[in-house]
Design an enzyme around this catalytic site. Structure first.
Site, short mmCIF file in Angstrom:
data_model
loop_
_atom_site.label_atom_id
_atom_site.label_comp_id
_atom_site.label_asym_id
_atom_site.label_seq_id
_atom_site.Cartn_x
_atom_site.Cartn_y
_atom_site.Cartn_z
N LYS A 100 106.79 -23.41 23.65
CA LYS A 100 107.64 -22.25 23.87
C LYS A 100 107.98 -21.62 22.52
O LYS A 100 107.14 -20.96 21.92
CB LYS A 100 108.88 -22.65 24.68
N SER B 23 116.20 -23.47 33.09
CA SER B 23 115.18 -22.45 32.92
C SER B 23 115.25 -21.31 33.93
O SER B 23 114.82 -20.20 33.63
CB SER B 23 113.79 -23.08 32.98
N HIS C 30 113.82 -25.25 26.56
CA HIS C 30 114.20 -23.83 26.42
C HIS C 30 115.30 -23.63 25.38
O HIS C 30 115.78 -22.50 25.20
CB HIS C 30 114.65 -23.27 27.76
#
Length: 394
Positions: free
Chosen positions: A241, A182, A210
């Site tokens: 996310k 990240s 991610h």
């Protein structure tokens, strides 16, 4: 707690104190920020722009109407909702595993997995740049089970082999890695890790928080990106996310993994389930991604465009192909100052320093969304050029 005021004052004196910025609109490429008006966001994990996608929002409304506010207790005590089962079945299919189990956060998912699976005599090895949730999950597992742990140098496969060789007497060996790191935007060397796992009879766990919705032709994550879908033992990820941005996480793996976590994972046994409005909106987000692979391609194109433009402007972002684009500035105070100046120029991008990243490697981390227009990205680059020139960075 008597010394906390002094510690906070020192953070402010060192110019590393973090201030919260309040938004009065949905998370989107442009938001309404309290006291500033419209601001361009370049610091969100809203990679596919689904946080304000109408179908995702409406699904959340429908979940609230149908199932109410929540389970009001633990799933096995007072019943679980059918929407949780539907979401978990869909997530497992999406990431290429037999089953999955949802948690109220990806942090809980990592903590619940590692601390539940680890036993005395096991060995767990982690990439040096893994997320804090993986690190803390290993600390907890070590305290509970008396397993042993180690850290290998970031992306260094020789060091990983050496660490595993030194633990050849362990009962079981588990390799933990992020899919996308990240703070770096780098992608794990998953094919190499899988081969090393086969050679050393190890288990592989990948945190795709991610990567889900980001990597792979259809957004199914790191495994799809490398053409090894279905070969990873355990995948954890987030619903907070790319998949709508609300909250929640999950562990995906074999039927036995999901069932055992249901029986023994403490975050499952002692906390409420994912709110149904989040479950329904996350399910809608997954279905949206499945039906709109062009959104994943738009993210890829925006990422390529911004990387080229910011480099042409004179900055030196860390190399890569992901929508996480860090620009190294050195000291923490410099990163925070640059972030503040960019915000004064209408661009919200966050500066990160120690202890989130190593000393001397503070950075401004740009995050690109499929929902950004080229005009948005051009505006951001112009703001960076203006601020970078004032700070002597370019």
């Amino acid at each position: 707690v008597s010394d906390l005021d002094a510690k906070i004052a020192q953070l402010k004196a060192d110019r590393v104190y973090k201030r919260l910025n309040y938004l009065d609109s949905p998370q989107a490429p442009r938001v309404q920020m309290e006291g500033r008006g419209e601001v361009l966001i370049l610091s969100s994990n809203n990679y596919l722009g689904l946080s304000d996608e109408p179908s995702v929002i409406e699904a959340g409304h429908e979940g609230l109407r149908k199932f109410g506010a929540g389970t009001a207790s633990v799933r096995f005590i007072c019943g679980t909702f059918t929407i949780h089962r539907e979401l978990e079945d869909t997530l497992a299919r999406f990431v290429g595993t037999e089953a999955s189990l949802s948690f109220v956060s990806a942090w809980n998912a990592n903590e619940g997995f590692t601390a539940t699976i680890a036993q005395e005599g096991d060995f767990i090895v982690s990439d040096a740049l893994n997320h804090a949730s993986i690190i803390d999950s290993m600390r907890l597992a070590k305290a509970i089970s008396k397993c042993t742990t180690a850290v290998y140098k970031h992306g260094d496969m020789d060091d990983l082999r050496a660490k595993l060789a030194a633990a050849k007497g362990a009962k079981r060996r588990l390799i933990w890695t992020d899919g996308i790191f990240s703070m770096e935007g780098a992608i794990a060397k998953l094919p190499d890790i899988l081969q090393i796992a086969r050679d050393s009879d190890s288990i592989v766990a990948v945190d795709d928080s991610h990567s889900t919705g980001v990597l792979g032709k259809t957004g199914r994550g790191t495994a799809e990106h490398f053409g090894v879908l279905g070969e990873v033992d355990v995948i954890t990820s987030t619903l907070g996310k790319a998949l709508g941005g609300a909250a929640g996480g999950f562990v995906a793996g074999s039927n036995a993994v999901a069932d055992y976590l249901t029986q023994r994972s403490r975050p499952q046994l002692f906390s409420n389930a994912l709110p149904p409005t989040v479950a329904t909106s996350a399910l809608a987000a997954v279905r949206f991604v499945e039906q709109h692979p062009e959104r994943v391609q738009a993210l890829r194109e925006n990422t390529l465009y911004f990387r080229g433009a910011i480099a042409e402007a004179g900055f030196k972002p860390l190399p890569g192909e992901t929508p996480i684009i860090p620009i190294i500035v050195g000291e923490t105070a410099s990163a925070i100052q640059m972030s503040d100046m960019l915000l004064d120029n209408g661009v919200f991008v966050t500066g990160f320093g120690y202890p989130v990243v190593p000393q001397g490697q503070a950075r401004v981390r740009c995050q690109i969304s499929a929902a950004h227009t080229r005009a948005d990205l051009d505006q951001a680059v112009e703001a960076f050029k203006k601020v970078g020139a004032k700070l002597g960075i370019i």
